[in-house]
Design a protein around this motif. Structure first.
Motif, PDB file in Angstrom:
ATOM      1  N   PRO A 132       0.832  -1.212   0.000  1.00  0.00           N
ATOM      2  CA  PRO A 132       0.000   0.000   0.000  1.00  0.00           C
ATOM      3  C   PRO A 132       0.863   1.258   0.000  1.00  0.00           C
ATOM      4  CG  PRO A 132      -0.707  -1.529   1.722  1.00  0.00           C
ATOM      5  CD  PRO A 132       0.598  -2.039   1.180  1.00  0.00           C
ATOM      6  N   HIS A 133       0.452   2.245  -0.763  1.00  0.00           N
ATOM      7  CA  HIS A 133       1.178   3.511  -0.805  1.00  0.00           C
ATOM      8  C   HIS A 133       0.913   4.250   0.512  1.00  0.00           C
ATOM      9  CE1 HIS A 133       3.070   7.095  -1.961  1.00  0.00           C
ATOM     10  NE2 HIS A 133       2.412   7.404  -3.039  1.00  0.00           N
ATOM     11  N   PRO A 134       1.961   4.770   1.155  1.00  0.00           N
ATOM     12  CA  PRO A 134       1.790   5.396   2.470  1.00  0.00           C
ATOM     13  C   PRO A 134       0.896   6.634   2.485  1.00  0.00           C
ATOM     14  CG  PRO A 134       4.027   5.734   1.647  1.00  0.00           C
ATOM     15  CD  PRO A 134       3.346   4.784   0.706  1.00  0.00           C
ATOM     16  N   LYS A 135       0.703   7.289   1.362  1.00  0.00           N
ATOM     17  CA  LYS A 135      -0.132   8.496   1.345  1.00  0.00           C
ATOM     18  C   LYS A 135      -1.540   8.222   0.828  1.00  0.00           C
ATOM     19  CE  LYS A 135       3.682  11.728   1.084  1.00  0.00           C
ATOM     20  NZ  LYS A 135       4.277  12.859   0.391  1.00  0.00           N
ATOM     21  N   SER A 136      -1.959   6.959   0.822  1.00  0.00           N
ATOM     22  CA  SER A 136      -3.321   6.626   0.390  1.00  0.00           C
ATOM     23  C   SER A 136      -4.331   7.255   1.336  1.00  0.00           C
ATOM     24  CB  SER A 136      -3.507   5.107   0.377  1.00  0.00           C
ATOM     25  OG  SER A 136      -2.718   4.522  -0.642  1.00  0.00           O
ATOM     26  N   ASN A 137      -5.475   7.645   0.770  1.00  0.00           N
ATOM     27  CA  ASN A 137      -6.544   8.225   1.592  1.00  0.00           C
ATOM     28  C   ASN A 137      -7.898   7.838   1.003  1.00  0.00           C
ATOM     29  OD1 ASN A 137      -7.369  10.301  -0.384  1.00  0.00           O
ATOM     30  ND2 ASN A 137      -5.347  11.179   0.041  1.00  0.00           N
ATOM     31  N   ALA A 138      -8.949   8.399   1.513  1.00  0.00           N
ATOM     32  CA  ALA A 138     -10.301   8.030   1.086  1.00  0.00           C
ATOM     33  C   ALA A 138     -10.599   8.399  -0.364  1.00  0.00           C
ATOM     34  CB  ALA A 138     -11.328   8.686   2.000  1.00  0.00           C
ATOM     35  N   ASP A 139      -9.916   9.405  -0.905  1.00  0.00           N
ATOM     36  CA  ASP A 139     -10.182   9.850  -2.270  1.00  0.00           C
ATOM     37  C   ASP A 139      -9.191   9.337  -3.294  1.00  0.00           C
ATOM     38  OD1 ASP A 139     -12.501  11.319  -1.687  1.00  0.00           O
ATOM     39  OD2 ASP A 139     -11.286  12.988  -0.946  1.00  0.00           O
ATOM     40  N   PHE A 140      -8.016   8.915  -2.850  1.00  0.00           N
ATOM     41  CA  PHE A 140      -6.999   8.398  -3.769  1.00  0.00           C
ATOM     42  C   PHE A 140      -6.116   7.416  -3.008  1.00  0.00           C
ATOM     43  CE2 PHE A 140      -3.232   8.101  -6.327  1.00  0.00           C
ATOM     44  CZ  PHE A 140      -3.708   8.177  -7.625  1.00  0.00           C
ATOM     45  N   ALA A 141      -6.147   6.171  -3.441  1.00  0.00           N
ATOM     46  CA  ALA A 141      -5.328   5.145  -2.802  1.00  0.00           C
ATOM     47  C   ALA A 141      -4.411   4.543  -3.862  1.00  0.00           C
ATOM     48  CB  ALA A 141      -6.213   4.067  -2.178  1.00  0.00           C
ATOM     49  N   GLY A 142      -3.343   3.923  -3.412  1.00  0.00           N
ATOM     50  CA  GLY A 142      -2.422   3.351  -4.376  1.00  0.00           C
ATOM     51  C   GLY A 142      -1.637   2.181  -3.833  1.00  0.00           C
ATOM     52  N   LEU A 143      -1.005   1.487  -4.765  1.00  0.00           N
ATOM     53  CA  LEU A 143      -0.130   0.363  -4.458  1.00  0.00           C
ATOM     54  C   LEU A 143       1.193   0.579  -5.169  1.00  0.00           C
ATOM     55  CD1 LEU A 143      -2.690  -2.536  -5.047  1.00  0.00           C
ATOM     56  CD2 LEU A 143      -2.013  -1.542  -2.853  1.00  0.00           C
ATOM     57  N   ASP A 144       2.272   0.215  -4.503  1.00  0.00           N
ATOM     58  CA  ASP A 144       3.613   0.376  -5.061  1.00  0.00           C
ATOM     59  C   ASP A 144       4.245  -0.976  -5.356  1.00  0.00           C
ATOM     60  OD1 ASP A 144       3.748   3.222  -4.778  1.00  0.00           O
ATOM     61  OD2 ASP A 144       4.069   2.946  -2.633  1.00  0.00           O
ATOM     62  N   ARG A 145       4.917  -1.067  -6.491  1.00  0.00           N
ATOM     63  CA  ARG A 145       5.704  -2.247  -6.819  1.00  0.00           C
ATOM     64  C   ARG A 145       7.174  -1.869  -6.696  1.00  0.00           C
ATOM     65  NH1 ARG A 145       4.646  -5.295 -12.442  1.00  0.00           N
ATOM     66  NH2 ARG A 145       6.189  -3.817 -13.180  1.00  0.00           N
ATOM     67  N   GLU A 146       8.017  -2.816  -6.346  1.00  0.00           N
ATOM     68  CA  GLU A 146       9.430  -2.534  -6.087  1.00  0.00           C
ATOM     69  C   GLU A 146      10.132  -1.842  -7.246  1.00  0.00           C
ATOM     70  OE1 GLU A 146      11.411  -6.082  -4.800  1.00  0.00           O
ATOM     71  OE2 GLU A 146      10.215  -6.226  -2.979  1.00  0.00           O
ATOM     72  N   ASP A 147       9.723  -2.139  -8.471  1.00  0.00           N
ATOM     73  CA  ASP A 147      10.394  -1.534  -9.628  1.00  0.00           C
ATOM     74  C   ASP A 147       9.872  -0.130  -9.946  1.00  0.00           C
ATOM     75  OD1 ASP A 147       7.914  -1.993 -10.766  1.00  0.00           O
ATOM     76  OD2 ASP A 147       8.667  -3.233 -12.402  1.00  0.00           O
ATOM     77  N   GLY A 148       8.962   0.391  -9.090  1.00  0.00           N
ATOM     78  CA  GLY A 148       8.475   1.752  -9.271  1.00  0.00           C
ATOM     79  C   GLY A 148       7.103   1.867  -9.889  1.00  0.00           C
ATOM     80  N   LEU A 149       6.545   0.777 -10.398  1.00  0.00           N
ATOM     81  CA  LEU A 149       5.201   0.864 -10.963  1.00  0.00           C
ATOM     82  C   LEU A 149       4.199   1.160  -9.849  1.00  0.00           C
ATOM     83  CD1 LEU A 149       3.329   0.585 -13.436  1.00  0.00           C
ATOM     84  CD2 LEU A 149       3.046  -1.814 -12.793  1.00  0.00           C
ATOM     85  N   PHE A 150       3.306   2.083 -10.116  1.00  0.00           N
ATOM     86  CA  PHE A 150       2.284   2.514  -9.157  1.00  0.00           C
ATOM     87  C   PHE A 150       0.921   2.231  -9.755  1.00  0.00           C
ATOM     88  CE2 PHE A 150      -0.679   5.796  -7.697  1.00  0.00           C
ATOM     89  CZ  PHE A 150      -0.545   5.704  -6.325  1.00  0.00           C
ATOM     90  N   ILE A 151       0.035   1.607  -8.986  1.00  0.00           N
ATOM     91  CA  ILE A 151      -1.352   1.430  -9.406  1.00  0.00           C
ATOM     92  C   ILE A 151      -2.199   2.292  -8.481  1.00  0.00           C
ATOM     93  CG2 ILE A 151      -3.267  -0.154  -9.767  1.00  0.00           C
ATOM     94  CD1 ILE A 151      -1.247  -2.398 -10.124  1.00  0.00           C
ATOM     95  N   GLY A 152      -2.915   3.239  -9.071  1.00  0.00           N
ATOM     96  CA  GLY A 152      -3.719   4.167  -8.292  1.00  0.00           C
ATOM     97  C   GLY A 152      -5.211   3.940  -8.485  1.00  0.00           C
TER      98      GLY A 152
END
Length: 123
Positions: free
Chosen positions: A32-52
């Motif tokens: 989980p991305h540390p700055k996820s919130n109720a309006d925008f959440a995300g996931l981080d992959r080790e190689d830098g890919l982000f899924i929002g």
């Protein structure tokens, strides 16, 4: 010479970003991305890919295979498990399975909890 671009992020519209992020986190194991919130959440992959996942008012889920509401994006995931096992696990997590399955022996079309179609493909 073509421009050299590297995919860095994919963002999906949805009605509940934390819930959709939780589904994909359980399905992929991404952090989980540390700055996820109720309006925008995300996931981080080790190689830098982000899924929002971003909240959209009046969100309408895609209606695959019917195109009344187009899918707009198609994501495929390679799975290490047998397709039946991977499908069963994803259904337990809240995925849906449309009746139409074009090549069920080679890949499966599923939908995430917000209705986005995605495929799982055997590695």
């Amino acid at each position: 010479m073509p421009l050299q671009m590297k995919l860095s992020a994919i963002t999906l519209d949805c009605p509940d970003p934390p819930a959709l992020a939780a589904f994909y986190q359980q399905a992929t194991g991404l952090a989980p991305h540390p700055k996820s919130n109720a309006d925008f959440a995300g996931l981080d992959r080790e190689d830098g890919l982000f899924i929002g996942f971003q909240r959209v008012a009046d969100y309408r889920a895609p209606s695959w295979p019917d195109q009344t509401v187009p899918q707009q994006l198609h994501i495929c995931f390679t799975v290490e498990e047998d397709l039946d096992e991977a499908e069963a696990r994803l259904l337990e997590l809240g995925a849906g399975k449309p009746d139409q399955q074009p090549h069920q022996d080679r890949w499966r079309v599923l939908t995430d909890p917000a209705g986005h179609p995605f495929c799982i493909v055997s590695s």
